[in-house]
Design an enzyme around this catalytic site. Sequence first.
Site, short mmCIF file in Angstrom:
data_model
loop_
_atom_site.label_atom_id
_atom_site.label_comp_id
_atom_site.label_asym_id
_atom_site.label_seq_id
_atom_site.Cartn_x
_atom_site.Cartn_y
_atom_site.Cartn_z
N SER A 133 64.72 -72.71 38.02
CA SER A 133 64.69 -71.35 37.49
C SER A 133 63.28 -70.80 37.67
O SER A 133 62.70 -70.91 38.75
CB SER A 133 65.13 -71.37 36.01
OG SER A 133 65.12 -70.08 35.46
N TYR A 147 66.10 -60.17 40.10
CA TYR A 147 65.69 -61.57 40.16
C TYR A 147 65.80 -62.20 38.78
O TYR A 147 66.34 -63.29 38.62
CB TYR A 147 64.25 -61.67 40.68
CG TYR A 147 63.73 -63.09 40.68
CD1 TYR A 147 64.07 -63.98 41.69
CD2 TYR A 147 62.89 -63.54 39.67
CE1 TYR A 147 63.59 -65.29 41.69
CE2 TYR A 147 62.41 -64.84 39.65
CZ TYR A 147 62.76 -65.71 40.67
OH TYR A 147 62.30 -67.00 40.65
N LYS A 151 68.22 -65.46 37.45
CA LYS A 151 67.71 -66.66 36.81
C LYS A 151 68.19 -66.78 35.36
O LYS A 151 68.45 -67.88 34.88
CB LYS A 151 66.17 -66.69 36.87
CG LYS A 151 65.62 -66.84 38.28
CD LYS A 151 66.13 -68.10 38.97
CE LYS A 151 65.47 -68.33 40.32
NZ LYS A 151 65.97 -69.55 40.99
#
Length: 269
Positions: A133, A147, A151
């Site tokens: 992650s 993004y 994650k």
Amino acid sequence: MKTWFITGASRGFGHVWADAALERGDRVVATARDPRRLNDLVDTYGDRVLPLALDVTDRSAVFAAVSRAVEVTGRLDVVVNNAGYGLFGMVEETTEEQARAQMETNFFGALWVTQAVLPVLRTQGSGHLLQVSSIGGVGAFPTLGLYNASKWALEGLSEALAAELAPLGPKLTIVEPGPYGTDWSGASAVHTEPIDAYEPVRQARRAGASARTPADPAVTAAAILRLVDAEHPPLRLFLGPFPYTVVDKLYKERLATWNDWRWLAEQAT
């Protein structure tokens, strides 16, 4: 000797960790979109490396690659979901194609690998799944909304999965690196078409990033080897000191907000 399966092994963390595992005598199934980028590992370590071409967004190809890995090596001890890239831009600027592609690689790609290896790990009753992650999987930052979303999705999936695996034997760790000099923000990154109104936000982010010197990803190798050798590995592991300062502030602010507004929350009864 452990057997590793690493996605995105051609550069960045994937390459560093593959090299570290091989250097100490382990075997590595190294995957990359272009397996020619794995030639240096093969040249150095020979048949202890199994290079495989893999696009993690292709679910059928993922299952085939895992099947091939087990056919050749007989087992999987460490699985590293490392493949991913950065999408830089404001939420409003992000196209549908960019948003879907980010989730396809960073989230769904990791999900397909996870689903493919779970029957192997369950049957063994052992193994360690590392979900790569980011500090951006704990906090969210302007210019990284999609993004961050990829994650955060990976972290939610992985926390639930860790509880599902607890009675079965395999372990899971979510690895959350701080800023390192990988290709995440380099050639592999994607950038949106900028909207002028957001330029002050963009400039502030650039100034903050330029004030930090990213660490060499090679310094993470020893920590990862100790992690996979731990008898009782953690659910989450930061890499580097930077995330501690950020997350300490974030969680204090979250707790303060929740508590400040508890009077309103408790009216919803």
